[in-house]
Design an enzyme around this catalytic site. Structure first.
Site, PDB file in Angstrom:
ATOM      1  N   LYS A   1       0.840  -1.197   0.000  1.00 45.96           N
ATOM      2  CA  LYS A   1       0.000   0.000   0.000  1.00 45.96           C
ATOM      3  C   LYS A   1       0.882   1.258   0.000  1.00 45.96           C
ATOM      4  O   LYS A   1       2.098   1.182   0.250  1.00 45.96           O
ATOM      5  CB  LYS A   1      -0.916  -0.038   1.224  1.00 45.96           C
TER       6      LYS A   1
ATOM      7  N   TYR B   1     -12.006  -2.734  -2.620  1.00 50.52           N
ATOM      8  CA  TYR B   1     -12.519  -2.948  -1.261  1.00 50.52           C
ATOM      9  C   TYR B   1     -14.046  -3.024  -1.216  1.00 50.52           C
ATOM     10  O   TYR B   1     -14.642  -2.780  -0.172  1.00 50.52           O
ATOM     11  CB  TYR B   1     -12.004  -1.838  -0.339  1.00 50.52           C
TER      12      TYR B   1
ATOM     13  N   ASN C   1      -1.430  -0.330   7.584  1.00 49.34           N
ATOM     14  CA  ASN C   1      -0.828  -1.656   7.827  1.00 49.34           C
ATOM     15  C   ASN C   1      -0.038  -2.187   6.627  1.00 49.34           C
ATOM     16  O   ASN C   1       0.228  -3.376   6.525  1.00 49.34           O
ATOM     17  CB  ASN C   1      -1.881  -2.649   8.332  1.00 49.34           C
TER      18      ASN C   1
ATOM     19  N   HIS D   1      -1.488  -5.543   1.519  1.00 43.78           N
ATOM     20  CA  HIS D   1      -2.739  -6.266   1.291  1.00 43.78           C
ATOM     21  C   HIS D   1      -2.427  -7.663   0.767  1.00 43.78           C
ATOM     22  O   HIS D   1      -1.493  -7.832  -0.019  1.00 43.78           O
ATOM     23  CB  HIS D   1      -3.596  -5.539   0.241  1.00 43.78           C
TER      24      HIS D   1
ATOM     25  N   GLU E   1      -9.060 -10.468  -7.522  1.00 44.69           N
ATOM     26  CA  GLU E   1      -8.122  -9.349  -7.349  1.00 44.69           C
ATOM     27  C   GLU E   1      -7.027  -9.363  -8.429  1.00 44.69           C
ATOM     28  O   GLU E   1      -6.627  -8.308  -8.919  1.00 44.69           O
ATOM     29  CB  GLU E   1      -7.525  -9.388  -5.936  1.00 44.69           C
TER      30      GLU E   1
HETATM   31  N1  UDP Z   1      -9.167  -1.445   8.079  1.00 45.46           N
HETATM   32  C1  UDP Z   1      -9.269  -0.278   8.815  1.00 45.46           C
HETATM   33  N2  UDP Z   1      -9.938  -0.319   9.996  1.00 45.46           N
HETATM   34  C2  UDP Z   1     -10.505  -1.458  10.486  1.00 45.46           C
HETATM   35  C3  UDP Z   1     -10.401  -2.639   9.712  1.00 45.46           C
HETATM   36  C4  UDP Z   1      -9.726  -2.601   8.516  1.00 45.46           C
HETATM   37  O1  UDP Z   1      -8.746   0.756   8.424  1.00 45.46           O
HETATM   38  O2  UDP Z   1     -11.096  -1.430  11.566  1.00 45.46           O
HETATM   39  C5  UDP Z   1      -8.430  -1.415   6.803  1.00 45.46           C
HETATM   40  C6  UDP Z   1      -7.062  -2.066   6.940  1.00 45.46           C
HETATM   41  O3  UDP Z   1      -6.141  -1.289   6.187  1.00 45.46           O
HETATM   42  C7  UDP Z   1      -7.265  -3.409   6.299  1.00 45.46           C
HETATM   43  C8  UDP Z   1      -8.286  -3.084   5.210  1.00 45.46           C
HETATM   44  O4  UDP Z   1      -9.148  -2.130   5.825  1.00 45.46           O
HETATM   45  O5  UDP Z   1      -6.061  -3.938   5.792  1.00 45.46           O
HETATM   46  C9  UDP Z   1      -9.092  -4.254   4.713  1.00 45.46           C
HETATM   47  O6  UDP Z   1      -9.719  -4.876   5.800  1.00 45.46           O
HETATM   48  P1  UDP Z   1      -9.744  -6.461   5.922  1.00 45.46           P
HETATM   49  O7  UDP Z   1     -10.659  -6.806   7.033  1.00 45.46           O
HETATM   50  O8  UDP Z   1     -10.005  -7.060   4.580  1.00 45.46           O
HETATM   51  O9  UDP Z   1      -8.250  -6.791   6.417  1.00 45.46           O
HETATM   52  P2  UDP Z   1      -7.012  -7.474   5.655  1.00 45.46           P
HETATM   53  O10 UDP Z   1      -7.587  -8.520   4.732  1.00 45.46           O
HETATM   54  O11 UDP Z   1      -6.263  -6.401   4.924  1.00 45.46           O
HETATM   55  O12 UDP Z   1      -6.176  -8.080   6.759  1.00 45.46           O
HETATM   56 MG    MG Z   2      -9.100  -8.381   3.319  1.00 45.50          MG
END
Ligand code: UDP
Ligand code: MG
Length: 162
Positions: A20, A60, A123, A126, A137
């Site tokens: 990211k 997303y 974080n 992805h 994706e």
């Molecule tokens: N995210 C966020 N706040 C939250 C949960 C998720 O900003 O409370 C963001 C975070 O960057 C995350 C992304 O949304 O990586 C996608 O969420 P997902 O649950 O798919 O997590 P991932 O698959 O990336 O671990």
């Molecule tokens: Mg995810």
């Protein structure tokens, strides 16, 4: 053996991984690539792109009802991201292990987010969460001609088949 090699090739999974904009800005591209590469996974596609906001919303889409959706899409489209496809046995599930939990506060040390990030909204990486999302994706981010397919001399040492 050719047959064994072919059977193994057919089992090979692919996953979509993106660094990211925060990971790019923090100079973590090589570090992140290195973790997948050293594990033994194979990089079959890579490019750097600035996703548009609309593109981020598509990526997303499943999270569109969540309160952080708008901020998340603004963030993903705020600068260059590195889009990659990695291939290997079990790469979808194990790629998620290398990445760590969504919230870096809950990611184990030794994982990418555990070692290199602090808050959930930044974080750095992805990774697809299952076979269907991986397919979707990869199709969303990459054109078929951007994907390569090649054998790598290390494979017989990684998989133990000669
Ligand atoms: N995210 C966020 N706040 C939250 C949960 C998720 O900003 O409370 C963001 C975070 O960057 C995350 C992304 O949304 O990586 C996608 O969420 P997902 O649950 O798919 O997590 P991932 O698959 O990336 O671990
Ligand atoms: Mg995810």
């Amino acid at each position: 053996m050719l047959q064994e090699q072919e059977a193994r090739a057919a089992e090979m999974e692919r996953t979509f991984i993106a660094i990211k904009p925060d990971g790019v800005q923090r100079g973590l591209i090589a570090e992140i690539i290195s973790r997948f590469e050293r594990k033994g996974f194979k990089l079959v596609a890579i490019k750097i792109v600035v996703p548009s906001k609309g593109f981020a919303q598509k990526h997303y889409y499943d999270l569109k009802e969540r309160p952080f959706f708008n901020g998340l899409c603004n963030f993903l489209s705020s600068g260059p991201a590195v889009a990659m496809v990695w291939e290997g046995e079990g790469v979808i599930k194990y790629g998620r292990k290398l990445i760590g939990a969504t919230d870096p506060q809950k990611s184990e040390p030794g994982t990418i987010r555990g070692d290199l990030a602090v808050v959930v909204g930044r974080n750095i990486i992805h990774g697809s969460d299952g076979p269907e999302t991986a397919k979707d994706e990869i199709n969303l981010w990459l054109k078929p001609e951007e994907l390569t397919s090649y054998s790598n001399n290390a494979e017989k040492w990684i998989y133990g088949v000669n």
